[in-house]
Design a protein around this motif. Structure first.
Motif, PDB file in Angstrom:
ATOM      1  N   LEU A 161       2.965  28.563   3.627  1.00  0.00           N
ATOM      2  CA  LEU A 161       3.670  28.619   2.412  1.00  0.00           C
ATOM      3  C   LEU A 161       5.071  28.088   2.687  1.00  0.00           C
ATOM      4  O   LEU A 161       5.605  28.756   3.771  1.00  0.00           O
ATOM      5  CB  LEU A 161       3.448  29.826   1.794  1.00  0.00           C
ATOM      6  N   PRO A 162       5.882  27.704   1.955  1.00  0.00           N
ATOM      7  CA  PRO A 162       7.252  27.190   2.022  1.00  0.00           C
ATOM      8  C   PRO A 162       8.068  28.725   1.628  1.00  0.00           C
ATOM      9  O   PRO A 162       7.480  29.296   0.772  1.00  0.00           O
ATOM     10  CB  PRO A 162       7.577  26.170   0.930  1.00  0.00           C
ATOM     11  N   ILE A 163       8.890  29.143   2.566  1.00  0.00           N
ATOM     12  CA  ILE A 163       9.475  30.084   2.137  1.00  0.00           C
ATOM     13  C   ILE A 163      11.160  30.060   2.014  1.00  0.00           C
ATOM     14  O   ILE A 163      11.920  31.089   1.760  1.00  0.00           O
ATOM     15  CB  ILE A 163       9.246  31.323   2.964  1.00  0.00           C
ATOM     16  N   GLY A 164      11.602  28.833   2.136  1.00  0.00           N
ATOM     17  CA  GLY A 164      13.083  28.505   2.270  1.00  0.00           C
ATOM     18  C   GLY A 164      13.976  28.491   1.125  1.00  0.00           C
ATOM     19  O   GLY A 164      15.218  28.771   1.290  1.00  0.00           O
ATOM     20  N   ASP A 165      13.220  28.563   0.034  1.00  0.00           N
ATOM     21  CA  ASP A 165      14.051  28.804  -1.500  1.00  0.00           C
ATOM     22  C   ASP A 165      15.031  27.380  -1.699  1.00  0.00           C
ATOM     23  O   ASP A 165      14.662  26.353  -1.095  1.00  0.00           O
ATOM     24  CB  ASP A 165      15.019  29.840  -1.366  1.00  0.00           C
ATOM     25  N   ASN A 166      15.685  27.319  -2.570  1.00  0.00           N
ATOM     26  CA  ASN A 166      16.425  26.075  -3.201  1.00  0.00           C
ATOM     27  C   ASN A 166      15.478  25.059  -3.355  1.00  0.00           C
ATOM     28  O   ASN A 166      15.534  24.737  -4.399  1.00  0.00           O
ATOM     29  CB  ASN A 166      17.488  25.785  -1.832  1.00  0.00           C
ATOM     30  N   TYR A 167      14.635  24.424  -2.517  1.00  0.00           N
ATOM     31  CA  TYR A 167      13.915  23.269  -2.802  1.00  0.00           C
ATOM     32  C   TYR A 167      12.487  23.662  -3.028  1.00  0.00           C
ATOM     33  O   TYR A 167      11.821  23.019  -3.547  1.00  0.00           O
ATOM     34  CB  TYR A 167      14.004  22.260  -1.617  1.00  0.00           C
ATOM     35  N   THR A 168      12.341  24.772  -2.720  1.00  0.00           N
ATOM     36  CA  THR A 168      10.801  25.386  -2.826  1.00  0.00           C
ATOM     37  C   THR A 168      10.880  26.834  -3.231  1.00  0.00           C
ATOM     38  O   THR A 168      11.859  27.282  -3.467  1.00  0.00           O
ATOM     39  CB  THR A 168       9.969  25.314  -1.534  1.00  0.00           C
ATOM     40  N   MET A 169       9.827  27.439  -3.463  1.00  0.00           N
ATOM     41  CA  MET A 169       9.900  29.017  -3.753  1.00  0.00           C
ATOM     42  C   MET A 169      10.690  29.502  -2.286  1.00  0.00           C
ATOM     43  O   MET A 169      10.487  29.099  -1.339  1.00  0.00           O
ATOM     44  CB  MET A 169       8.409  29.482  -3.848  1.00  0.00           C
ATOM     45  N   GLY A 170      11.244  30.849  -2.561  1.00  0.00           N
ATOM     46  CA  GLY A 170      11.702  31.597  -1.505  1.00  0.00           C
ATOM     47  C   GLY A 170      10.431  32.788  -1.192  1.00  0.00           C
ATOM     48  O   GLY A 170       9.447  32.771  -1.572  1.00  0.00           O
ATOM     49  N   TYR A 171      10.909  33.587  -0.386  1.00  0.00           N
ATOM     50  CA  TYR A 171       9.788  34.470   0.270  1.00  0.00           C
ATOM     51  C   TYR A 171       9.279  35.451  -0.692  1.00  0.00           C
ATOM     52  O   TYR A 171       8.193  35.668  -0.715  1.00  0.00           O
ATOM     53  CB  TYR A 171      10.305  35.099   1.616  1.00  0.00           C
ATOM     54  N   GLU A 172      10.243  35.583  -1.546  1.00  0.00           N
ATOM     55  CA  GLU A 172       9.790  36.774  -2.659  1.00  0.00           C
ATOM     56  C   GLU A 172       8.488  36.181  -3.673  1.00  0.00           C
ATOM     57  O   GLU A 172       7.572  36.761  -3.859  1.00  0.00           O
ATOM     58  CB  GLU A 172      10.865  37.193  -3.789  1.00  0.00           C
ATOM     59  N   GLU A 173       8.878  34.931  -3.653  1.00  0.00           N
ATOM     60  CA  GLU A 173       7.661  34.203  -4.562  1.00  0.00           C
ATOM     61  C   GLU A 173       6.317  33.844  -3.629  1.00  0.00           C
ATOM     62  O   GLU A 173       5.383  33.702  -4.122  1.00  0.00           O
ATOM     63  CB  GLU A 173       8.101  33.069  -5.427  1.00  0.00           C
ATOM     64  N   ALA A 174       6.646  33.460  -2.164  1.00  0.00           N
ATOM     65  CA  ALA A 174       5.659  33.401  -1.501  1.00  0.00           C
ATOM     66  C   ALA A 174       4.631  34.667  -1.247  1.00  0.00           C
ATOM     67  O   ALA A 174       3.331  34.357  -1.116  1.00  0.00           O
ATOM     68  CB  ALA A 174       6.142  33.158   0.004  1.00  0.00           C
ATOM     69  N   ILE A 175       5.155  35.792  -1.525  1.00  0.00           N
ATOM     70  CA  ILE A 175       4.539  37.064  -1.298  1.00  0.00           C
ATOM     71  C   ILE A 175       3.614  37.107  -2.866  1.00  0.00           C
ATOM     72  O   ILE A 175       2.517  37.424  -2.530  1.00  0.00           O
ATOM     73  CB  ILE A 175       5.288  38.292  -1.528  1.00  0.00           C
ATOM     74  N   ILE A 176       4.222  36.727  -3.630  1.00  0.00           N
ATOM     75  CA  ILE A 176       3.289  36.636  -5.046  1.00  0.00           C
ATOM     76  C   ILE A 176       2.065  35.296  -4.824  1.00  0.00           C
ATOM     77  O   ILE A 176       0.976  35.650  -5.038  1.00  0.00           O
ATOM     78  CB  ILE A 176       4.235  36.225  -6.386  1.00  0.00           C
ATOM     79  N   ALA A 177       2.729  34.649  -4.272  1.00  0.00           N
ATOM     80  CA  ALA A 177       1.452  33.469  -3.991  1.00  0.00           C
ATOM     81  C   ALA A 177       0.543  33.677  -3.078  1.00  0.00           C
ATOM     82  O   ALA A 177      -0.573  33.316  -3.478  1.00  0.00           O
ATOM     83  CB  ALA A 177       2.341  31.970  -3.319  1.00  0.00           C
ATOM     84  N   SER A 178       0.933  34.497  -2.152  1.00  0.00           N
ATOM     85  CA  SER A 178      -0.210  34.919  -1.044  1.00  0.00           C
ATOM     86  C   SER A 178      -1.249  35.822  -2.033  1.00  0.00           C
ATOM     87  O   SER A 178      -2.422  35.787  -1.694  1.00  0.00           O
ATOM     88  CB  SER A 178       0.349  35.592   0.063  1.00  0.00           C
ATOM     89  N   ASP A 179      -0.732  36.672  -2.999  1.00  0.00           N
ATOM     90  CA  ASP A 179      -1.709  37.403  -3.716  1.00  0.00           C
ATOM     91  C   ASP A 179      -2.520  36.291  -4.707  1.00  0.00           C
ATOM     92  O   ASP A 179      -3.744  36.604  -4.882  1.00  0.00           O
ATOM     93  CB  ASP A 179      -1.022  38.451  -4.764  1.00  0.00           C
ATOM     94  N   PHE A 180      -1.809  35.487  -5.282  1.00  0.00           N
ATOM     95  CA  PHE A 180      -2.608  34.580  -6.222  1.00  0.00           C
ATOM     96  C   PHE A 180      -3.624  33.666  -5.438  1.00  0.00           C
ATOM     97  O   PHE A 180      -4.892  33.293  -5.997  1.00  0.00           O
ATOM     98  CB  PHE A 180      -1.438  33.562  -6.721  1.00  0.00           C
ATOM     99  N   VAL A 181      -3.268  33.353  -4.010  1.00  0.00           N
ATOM    100  CA  VAL A 181      -4.345  32.613  -3.369  1.00  0.00           C
ATOM    101  C   VAL A 181      -5.345  33.698  -2.716  1.00  0.00           C
ATOM    102  O   VAL A 181      -6.280  33.089  -2.131  1.00  0.00           O
ATOM    103  CB  VAL A 181      -3.763  31.462  -2.550  1.00  0.00           C
TER     104      VAL A 181
END
Ligand code: NI
Ligand code: MN
Length: 226
Positions: A161-181
Motif C-alpha cells: 500500500l502507498p502511505i506517503g500522502d499528498n499524491y496517494t493516501m497517507g498511512y491513516e487511510e492505509a490503515i483503513i484500506a488494510s481493513d477494507f481488503v
C-alpha cells in the motif's frame, strides 16, 4: 513468494519461479546507486499506471529481457508501438497466467504517459496462486471498491500500500484500506522518495501495531521471503 524492494513503488516479486517487476522507476530515482537495472531478470513487467515514477525504466528492461508487459489497454498499446509485447487488461478482469492469476482492480488516481498520452484508468493488481495472494494497490486514495477485493479474490497474505500522502493516501487511510481488503501484513511504498512524501516510520509502525497489524519498511535491494 520472494519480494525485493527496488525503491519508491518498484518491486521484484518471484512467484513459482517467475519474476514479476512492478512499476520500475529506478535509474532516475534517488536510490539509483543501490540497484543496477541491467542485472534485473524479468518475465513480466506490471504497470499500475502511466506516471513517470512508475514506468521510467520499463522500455530499457523490457527490450533487454523480452519481458511481457501487463497493464491496461492504453499503456500496453503505447508500449507495443515501441516494439514491446504486452498483455492488456482492464478493471474487473482477471487472467490465468503460467505462474498464477492476475486481477486488475480499481485505483483512484490519474494516469498519463511521460509524453502526455492518455494512459487509461489507473489500477492495482491482485496476484494469486494456490498458496498465496498479494494485493498491489498502485497509486490510489482510499476507495470503497477495496471492499470488493475480499469478495472476489482469495484471502490476502500481503498488501503493498502507498502511505506517503499528498499524491496517494497517507498511512491513516492505509490503515483503513488494510481493513477494507482484510489483510494484516502490509508492505509500505510510495514514501520518502522526495521530501513531500516523507513519513515517520516509527509512528506508522506503532499505529499499525495498535490495531494488531504489521507494516514492513523493506530495505532497498534486500530480498525477503513471505
Ligand atoms: Ni502516480
Ligand atoms: Mn506515483
Amino acid at each position: 513468494m520472494k519480494i525485493q524492494y527496488l525503491g519508491h513503488a518498484a518491486f521484484l516479486i518471484t512467484i513459482n519461479g517467475t519474476n514479476l517487476l512492478v512499476d520500475p522507476f529506478i535509474s532516475g530515482g534517488p536510490h539509483k546507486n543501490k540497484i543496477d537495472i541491467n542485472n534485473i531478470e524479468v518475465d513480466y513487467i506490471l504497470l499500475t499506471h502511466g506516471h513517470g515514477d512508475h514506468v521510467a525504466d520499463t522500455e530499457d528492461i523490457a527490450k533487454r529481457t523480452g519481458a511481457t508487459l501487463v497493464s491496461n489497454f492504453e499503456i500496453v498499446n503505447w508500449y507495443e508501438q515501441k516494439g514491446i509485447k504486452g498483455h492488456a487488461m482492464n478493471h474487473g478482469g482477471k487472467f490465468e497466467f503460467d505462474f498464477g492469476t492476475i486481477k486488475y482492480v480499481y485505483a483512484t488516481h490519474s494516469s498519463s504517459l511521460p509524453d502526455g498520452t492518455y494512459a487509461g484508468n489507473p489500477g492495482g493488481f491482485v496476484i494469486w496462486t494456490e498458496k498465496e495472494c498479494l494485493y498491489i494497490a498502485g497509486d490510489t486514495g482510499l476507495t470503497m471498491d477495496m471492499k470488493l477485493i475480499p469478495l472476489l479474490c482469495p484471502p490476502l497474505n500481503l498488501a503493498i500500500l502507498p502511505i506517503g500522502d499528498n499524491y496517494t493516501m497517507g498511512y491513516e487511510e492505509a490503515i483503513i484500506a488494510s481493513d477494507f481488503v482484510d489483510c494484516k501484513q502490509i508492505i509500505a511504498c510510495h514514501y520518502d522518495t522526495m521530501p513531500i512524501i516523507k513519513v515517520d516510520q516509527n509512528l506508522v509502525i506503532t499505529k499499525f501495531r495498535e490495531i494488531g497489524k504489521e507494516i514492513h519498511f523493506l530495505e532497498i535491494g534486500r530480498i525477503k521471503e513471505y
